[in-house]
Scaffold this motif. Structure first.
Motif, mmCIF file in Angstrom:
data_model
loop_
_atom_site.group_PDB
_atom_site.id
_atom_site.type_symbol
_atom_site.label_atom_id
_atom_site.label_comp_id
_atom_site.label_asym_id
_atom_site.label_seq_id
_atom_site.Cartn_x
_atom_site.Cartn_y
_atom_site.Cartn_z
ATOM 1 N N GLN A 281 47.732 52.465 40.904
ATOM 2 C CA GLN A 281 47.118 52.139 39.625
ATOM 3 C C GLN A 281 48.019 51.310 38.730
ATOM 4 O O GLN A 281 47.537 50.599 37.860
ATOM 5 C CB GLN A 281 46.699 53.418 38.899
ATOM 6 N N GLY A 282 49.301 51.345 38.926
ATOM 7 C CA GLY A 282 50.215 50.514 38.164
ATOM 8 C C GLY A 282 50.114 50.694 36.664
ATOM 9 O O GLY A 282 50.431 49.795 35.910
ATOM 10 N N VAL B 85 46.272 39.640 35.897
ATOM 11 C CA VAL B 85 47.700 39.456 35.612
ATOM 12 C C VAL B 85 48.238 38.221 36.324
ATOM 13 O O VAL B 85 48.982 37.426 35.758
ATOM 14 C CB VAL B 85 48.501 40.733 35.987
ATOM 15 N N ARG B 86 47.833 38.037 37.578
ATOM 16 C CA ARG B 86 48.262 36.860 38.338
ATOM 17 C C ARG B 86 47.800 35.574 37.648
ATOM 18 O O ARG B 86 48.569 34.641 37.459
ATOM 19 C CB ARG B 86 47.714 36.920 39.766
ATOM 20 N N GLN C 169 45.057 43.286 38.700
ATOM 21 C CA GLN C 169 46.174 42.541 39.284
ATOM 22 C C GLN C 169 45.847 41.049 39.380
ATOM 23 O O GLN C 169 46.711 40.198 39.160
ATOM 24 C CB GLN C 169 46.546 43.121 40.653
ATOM 25 N N GLU C 170 44.596 40.717 39.683
ATOM 26 C CA GLU C 170 44.187 39.307 39.700
ATOM 27 C C GLU C 170 44.230 38.733 38.284
ATOM 28 O O GLU C 170 44.633 37.583 38.093
ATOM 29 C CB GLU C 170 42.785 39.160 40.306
ATOM 30 N N TYR D 55 47.404 50.852 34.969
ATOM 31 C CA TYR D 55 46.190 50.233 34.451
ATOM 32 C C TYR D 55 45.102 51.262 34.154
ATOM 33 O O TYR D 55 44.274 51.054 33.272
ATOM 34 C CB TYR D 55 45.640 49.196 35.433
ATOM 35 N N THR E 94 42.088 48.276 39.891
ATOM 36 C CA THR E 94 43.497 47.890 40.005
ATOM 37 C C THR E 94 43.599 46.498 40.622
ATOM 38 O O THR E 94 44.355 45.648 40.134
ATOM 39 C CB THR E 94 44.289 48.925 40.829
ATOM 40 N N ALA E 95 42.810 46.233 41.671
ATOM 41 C CA ALA E 95 42.827 44.914 42.301
ATOM 42 C C ALA E 95 42.354 43.838 41.324
ATOM 43 O O ALA E 95 42.946 42.746 41.259
ATOM 44 C CB ALA E 95 41.950 44.929 43.553
ATOM 45 N N TRP F 282 40.321 39.141 46.264
ATOM 46 C CA TRP F 282 41.207 40.150 45.680
ATOM 47 C C TRP F 282 40.638 41.562 45.607
ATOM 48 O O TRP F 282 41.373 42.495 45.330
ATOM 49 C CB TRP F 282 41.716 39.716 44.296
#
Length: 185
Positions: A20-21, A176-177, A173-174, A23, A169-170, A64
């Protein structure tokens, strides 16, 4: 000696907590009368318009979102988008194939409402609200999901929690990228 209880607690965390980092702020799934009610609060450390762009980039989601095999826009009419997605949901050794055709109603950049028109589930409705917060965007997600007969055998509350955490989460993350790349795809 004081470090042992902390180390033990960290080692016993479920795998999704690592993924989950930070998030996922909260995630609850309840089961009643054959349906799952899902509520989640998430945080994306990106501006609200970028979060909205990623969440509605349906044609590229297979890049993603780990459980998607196909994702495409079927039609657009104003703020209403008809989409089709096909994938494989997995949790440990359990898995099932799914397909869905949904109608999305978009309120840029604050809301996405979805209703399944047809697919593997008997019923799927969701709402996602995006609210600017210091340092990013708060995502409030609510879904009502009634699995079809075959999926009902595999799905559990834990399965649903895993899928929601993994998918969001995926997607975050996209976000953030893309934010690191200046908002570009």
């Amino acid at each position: 000696m004081r470090a042992w209880p902390l180390l033990l607690a960290v080692l016993l965390l479920p795998a999704t907590a690592w993924a989950q980092g930070g998030y996922v702020r909260s995630l609850t799934v309840t089961h009643a009368k054959g349906a799952y009610l899902c509520d989640a609060v998430l945080f994306a450390p990106v501006p609200q318009p970028l979060a909205f762009d990623v969440l509605t980039d349906v044609d590229r989601m297979v890049e993603w979102v780990p459980n998607l095999r196909q994702s495409r826009v079927l039609s657009r009419q104003g703020n209403v988008v008809l989409i089709e997605q096909v994938g494989l949901a997995q949790f440990g050794l359990l898995s099932f194939n799914f397909s869905t055709e949904r109608r999305l109603v978009l309120d840029r950049p604050t809301a996405i409402d979805a209703v399944q028109l047809r697919g593997s589930a008997n019923r799927y409705n969701s709402s996602l609200r995006l609210t600017p917060e210091t340092g990013g965007t708060r995502l409030d997600y609510h879904a009502e999901f009634e699995p079809g007969l075959l999926a009902a055998i595999v799905i559990s509350r834990e399965f649903m929690e895993h899928e929601i955490a993994e998918q969001f989460t995926a997607m975050i993350q996209e976000m953030v990228r893309r934010n690191a790349m200046g908002g570009s795809r």
